[in-house]
Design a protein around this motif. Sequence first.
Motif, PDB file in Angstrom:
ATOM      1  N   VAL B 382       0.897  -1.095   0.149  1.00 37.72           N
ATOM      2  CA  VAL B 382       0.063   0.019   0.113  1.00 37.72           C
ATOM      3  C   VAL B 382       0.971   1.169  -0.066  1.00 37.72           C
ATOM      4  O   VAL B 382       1.898   1.351   0.765  1.00 37.72           O
ATOM      5  CB  VAL B 382      -0.872  -0.042   1.258  1.00 37.72           C
ATOM      6  N   ARG B 383       0.633   2.175  -0.858  1.00 38.65           N
ATOM      7  CA  ARG B 383       1.409   3.320  -1.008  1.00 38.65           C
ATOM      8  C   ARG B 383       0.248   4.666  -1.257  1.00 38.65           C
ATOM      9  O   ARG B 383      -0.281   4.409  -2.268  1.00 38.65           O
ATOM     10  CB  ARG B 383       2.324   3.357  -1.973  1.00 38.65           C
ATOM     11  N   GLU B 384       0.166   5.355  -0.087  1.00 36.04           N
ATOM     12  CA  GLU B 384      -0.732   6.457  -0.308  1.00 36.04           C
ATOM     13  C   GLU B 384      -0.562   7.812   0.306  1.00 36.04           C
ATOM     14  O   GLU B 384       0.057   7.564   1.460  1.00 36.04           O
ATOM     15  CB  GLU B 384      -2.107   5.832   0.017  1.00 36.04           C
ATOM     16  N   VAL B 385      -1.222   8.926   0.011  1.00 36.01           N
ATOM     17  CA  VAL B 385      -1.257  10.052   0.685  1.00 36.01           C
ATOM     18  C   VAL B 385      -2.473  10.082   1.554  1.00 36.01           C
ATOM     19  O   VAL B 385      -3.441  10.247   0.784  1.00 36.01           O
ATOM     20  CB  VAL B 385      -1.044  11.312  -0.033  1.00 36.01           C
ATOM     21  N   LEU B 386      -2.377  10.164   2.752  1.00 37.97           N
ATOM     22  CA  LEU B 386      -3.645  10.057   3.545  1.00 37.97           C
ATOM     23  C   LEU B 386      -4.316  11.703   3.558  1.00 37.97           C
ATOM     24  O   LEU B 386      -5.526  11.616   3.480  1.00 37.97           O
ATOM     25  CB  LEU B 386      -3.488   9.571   4.925  1.00 37.97           C
ATOM     26  N   TYR B 387      -3.594  12.276   4.122  1.00 41.42           N
ATOM     27  CA  TYR B 387      -4.009  13.720   4.057  1.00 41.42           C
ATOM     28  C   TYR B 387      -2.951  14.765   3.574  1.00 41.42           C
ATOM     29  O   TYR B 387      -1.734  14.725   3.753  1.00 41.42           O
ATOM     30  CB  TYR B 387      -4.083  14.224   5.698  1.00 41.42           C
ATOM     31  N   GLU B 388      -3.392  15.952   2.688  1.00 39.83           N
ATOM     32  CA  GLU B 388      -2.660  16.661   2.250  1.00 39.83           C
ATOM     33  C   GLU B 388      -2.482  17.779   3.313  1.00 39.83           C
ATOM     34  O   GLU B 388      -3.291  18.506   4.185  1.00 39.83           O
ATOM     35  CB  GLU B 388      -3.183  17.325   1.076  1.00 39.83           C
ATOM     36  N   GLY B 389      -1.164  18.263   3.303  1.00 39.25           N
ATOM     37  CA  GLY B 389      -0.729  19.239   4.325  1.00 39.25           C
ATOM     38  C   GLY B 389      -0.577  20.489   3.723  1.00 39.25           C
ATOM     39  O   GLY B 389      -1.461  20.992   2.903  1.00 39.25           O
ATOM     40  N   PRO B 390       0.229  21.448   4.289  1.00 40.83           N
ATOM     41  CA  PRO B 390       1.484  21.039   4.949  1.00 40.83           C
ATOM     42  C   PRO B 390       1.225  21.063   6.579  1.00 40.83           C
ATOM     43  O   PRO B 390       0.617  21.894   7.145  1.00 40.83           O
ATOM     44  CB  PRO B 390       2.591  22.141   4.832  1.00 40.83           C
ATOM     45  N   PHE B 391       1.702  19.705   7.065  1.00 39.94           N
ATOM     46  CA  PHE B 391       1.709  19.647   8.536  1.00 39.94           C
ATOM     47  C   PHE B 391       3.084  19.778   8.983  1.00 39.94           C
ATOM     48  O   PHE B 391       4.102  19.642   8.301  1.00 39.94           O
ATOM     49  CB  PHE B 391       1.253  18.183   8.952  1.00 39.94           C
ATOM     50  N   ILE B 392       3.247  20.257  10.241  1.00 43.02           N
ATOM     51  CA  ILE B 392       4.448  20.365  10.941  1.00 43.02           C
ATOM     52  C   ILE B 392       4.549  19.214  11.907  1.00 43.02           C
ATOM     53  O   ILE B 392       5.931  19.165  12.577  1.00 43.02           O
ATOM     54  CB  ILE B 392       4.587  21.720  11.728  1.00 43.02           C
ATOM     55  N   SER B 393       3.787  18.328  12.458  1.00 45.55           N
ATOM     56  CA  SER B 393       3.902  17.478  13.163  1.00 45.55           C
ATOM     57  C   SER B 393       2.881  16.447  12.946  1.00 45.55           C
ATOM     58  O   SER B 393       1.822  16.648  12.787  1.00 45.55           O
ATOM     59  CB  SER B 393       3.578  17.991  14.617  1.00 45.55           C
ATOM     60  N   LEU B 394       3.257  14.957  13.209  1.00 46.68           N
ATOM     61  CA  LEU B 394       2.398  13.845  12.944  1.00 46.68           C
ATOM     62  C   LEU B 394       2.765  12.804  14.162  1.00 46.68           C
ATOM     63  O   LEU B 394       3.849  12.613  14.535  1.00 46.68           O
ATOM     64  CB  LEU B 394       2.672  13.372  11.708  1.00 46.68           C
ATOM     65  N   GLN B 395       1.496  12.492  14.570  1.00 49.69           N
ATOM     66  CA  GLN B 395       1.607  11.147  15.447  1.00 49.69           C
ATOM     67  C   GLN B 395       0.456  10.175  15.122  1.00 49.69           C
ATOM     68  O   GLN B 395      -0.406  10.714  14.760  1.00 49.69           O
ATOM     69  CB  GLN B 395       1.480  11.709  17.144  1.00 49.69           C
ATOM     70  N   VAL B 396       0.676   8.929  15.439  1.00 45.20           N
ATOM     71  CA  VAL B 396      -0.262   7.957  15.235  1.00 45.20           C
ATOM     72  C   VAL B 396      -0.493   7.001  16.114  1.00 45.20           C
ATOM     73  O   VAL B 396       0.583   6.610  16.853  1.00 45.20           O
ATOM     74  CB  VAL B 396       0.201   7.269  13.761  1.00 45.20           C
TER      75      VAL B 396
END
Lengths: 186, 579
Positions: B382-396
Motif C-alpha cells: 500500500v502506498r498512499e497520501v492520507l492527508y494533504e498538508g502541509p503539517f508540522i507534526s504527526l503522531q499515530v
Amino acid sequence: MNDEQIIELYWQRNEKAIQTTKTKYGSYCRTIAYNILGNSEDADECVNDTWLQAWNSMPPQRPARLRMFLAKITRNLSFNNFKAKRAKKRGGGEIEIVLDELDECLADKSHVESAYQAKELGQSINQFVRTLSERDCNIFLRRYFFTESVADISERFRMTPNNVMVVLSRTRHKLKTHLEREGYTV
Amino acid sequence: MNKERLYESFKGIDDDILERSEKAALKKSRKSWVKWSALAACLGIIAIGIILSSKGIISNPFKDDSKACYASIVYYNGGEYGIIVPPPDNIELGKELGIVKQNLIGGKGVFVERDVKVISSTVLKPGDKIYELAGYNPEYRICGKRADGTLVCFERHMARGLAQKTPAAFFPGIPAVSKITICDNNPTQLGEITDSGQIQELLGLFTEEAKFIDPDEHYFMGGKESRRLYLTLADNSQTEILFYDKKVGHWMGYVTLPDGFWERIENCIIYEGGEDYLNYGALYAVIDYANYGYFDGYRVNSDYAMQPAWAVNGELRMGWFADGYTILAKDAAGFVRIENSDIWYLNTFGDVAHLRFWYPDDQATLYDAVMAGEELSGYVTVREVLYEGPFISLQVRNGIVWTLDERGILRRDGEQVADGVTCFALDPGGVTYGRKDGLFRLKSLDSRLIQLADENVTAVAPAGIKIYYATDSGEICRVRVDGAENTSVYHLPAVVMQYFYGDRKGALAILGSDGNGYLLYEESMLYLAAKNAAGIEVDPYGIVAILYQDGELEITWSSHEPERGGLYLRDTWLAQIAK
C-alpha cells in the motif's frame, strides 16, 4: 534432598545420584538443551549424556553450585551436538540467531586463538559481565548463556521484547568494545 | 575467534552470576506467572512495592547485601514473612517472640532445607531475635534485630491456615492509613485517595467482608482487571492489596474481594492508560510492541519482519542503522511511526503518507536480503497520501492519525479537534496539547476536555498520571492529569520534551531553545547530551537518536549510572551540569 547430599552420592558412587539428579534437574537441563537444539529427540539425547558426564566428573569435582554445573555440561554437549548436526544441515533452535547476534561483537579481523587464549577469553568474558548492571547482566546471560528466546526473556523480566532487544544490543556493543580493548579482536 | 568460540567461552562465567540471573526475575514482585505456593516453597517471594517516581522511590533492599540473589524472608510460627521496604519510621519493639535458629543460605550460597520447627530466615542469622512490632498484630508484622542492633521489619505474605477469617483480625488500624495509591499491574499510578472518610469506608468494607481462602488454587495472570493498592500507614511504611481481578485479591494471603469493592476503587481512578512505551519517533521509529500484541494480538507472520525506520535526505530507510538498510520511499521528511506492518510519515510536501510493508519471510531472511542489497520496494503493498498538508507534526496511535499544521489546527483523522495549538502529545488515555493560553487534556474515554494550566506552553511530555510541560518563560512544570499538584520543577527553556522511565525514576529528554539536547533525571540531574541539535529522541532507557542542525542523524544509546560517573554516552561518562 539438597545439592550437597546429591553430590555426596556421586562421591560414594551410589547410583541413586543419577536418578535423584534426573528428578530434580531433568526439566531444567532439558530446557537448556531444547533452547539450543530446537527438537526433543536431540535435547533428550544431550540430557542423558549430561548425567553420564556428571557421573564421570564427580569425583574429582565437588561443585559449589550443582545446578550451574549441570547447566554448563548440558550447554556444552548441546552446542557440540548442534555443531555436528549443522554440518549435516539438520534442526536448530534459537542458537542460530544467538550466534548471529554474537557475531556483531567480533570485528572483521580476530586473532587466531590457542587453547590458552580460549581459556583467557572465558575469564575475560567473566570479567566483562561483572561490569554490567545487574539487570543488563541477567538479560545478557539469559540470552547468550542459556540461549533463551527474546520472548521468554521479556516474559521472565516483564519487559517488552523490544526493550529486551535494546538492552541486548547495547550490551553487545559494550562487549565488542571490551574485546577490542583486551586485544581479542582488532 | 569466531562466533561459535565466543559462544563457548561463556562457560567461563562464574556460577553465582549465572544463578543470580535465574533468581532475579522471580524475586521482583508478586506479579509472577508461576503458581504462588510452589514458588514460595522453593524460593520465598519478597513483597516489594515498586512505585513510580511520582510516589517516591522504594530503595532496592538488596543493594548492600552480597547474597542479594535470595529473597529476604523470615519463617515464624507457621507463617512466611517478607521484608518491608521502605521500613517504618521510628520502629518500636514490643515483646520478644523468639530467636532465629537457622539461616537458610548455606556456607557456599546454597539454599538449605528449612527446619520447619524453628524460626529461620534468609537474612537473619542464628542468635538474632524476633520481636513484636509495636502497633501491629504479630501474625501480620514482626521485627528482627541483628546482633549489631540493626532492625529489619517483615510483613506476612502467606496466610495458610487463615481460611474463612477476615483481614480485620490482622489489619492495622484503619485511621493509620493516610493515603491509598491506586496502580495497575505495571505498576502505573492511576489514582489516589486521601480523604479519610473515603479511606475509612473502603477499608472498612475490605477488612470486614474480604475472606482469606485456600492459597493453592489461584494463579495471578496480571490481566486488565488487576490493580495494586498501596496503603501508606502512619509510620510511612506501605502495605499492598493486590487485585487479581474483580473477585480475588491478595493481602497477607489470597482473599475474596467484597462485592462492589473493585468498582468503588475504579471510581477513584483519574488516569486510565498504562505507561506503556509509546514510540512516537519523529526521528527513529521502532515497532511498537506495546501495541504489537506480542502475546495475544495481531501478528503478520510467525516471526516479525519489521525493522526500525528513519528518514534521511528524503529517503525512508528501514533496516539496521549501522549495518544496512533498504529504501522504502524517496519522499520522506520525518515523523515516522510504525504499527504492525504500517508506516506513516510526513513527506517532503508535509503530507501524511502511509505505506504497508508486507514481507513474507522472517527477520533473518529479511536481514540477508537487506545486506545483499536486494530491491524490496516490491513488498510495499500500500502506498498512499492520507492527508494533504502541509503539517508540522504527526503522531499515530492505534491507526488514528493526529496532525498539527502551521496555523495551529490539531486534527484527528482529518477532523479538527482544537485550534491555536503550539504542541501536542498522545498517551494511552488521551491527547494533551499546549496553546498560548494554557495546557489542555482531552480524554479518549469520555471526550472530556480539561484545562490543566494557564501558561503559554511550548512543549508537552505525558508521563502517566502526570504531565510535564514547558512554558515560554523557561520553566519546566509538572501537573497531574486532573490539574492538581501543578508545580515548577526546573528552569530550562525547552521547545521539545519527551518523558522516559529512566529505570522507573523518571527522566526527560529536552531540546532546549538554545539548540542543545539535554537529559534531566529525577527533576534535578541535568546532562548535556548534544550540541547543535535539532531533535532528540529516547526509549524507556535513554537516548535513541539525535538529529543535528546540519541534518546528520546519530543513532546511539545512553545509560544513567550516577554512582559510576553520571551519564554514559558515546563511550564516555558525562558529569552533571550544575543547576
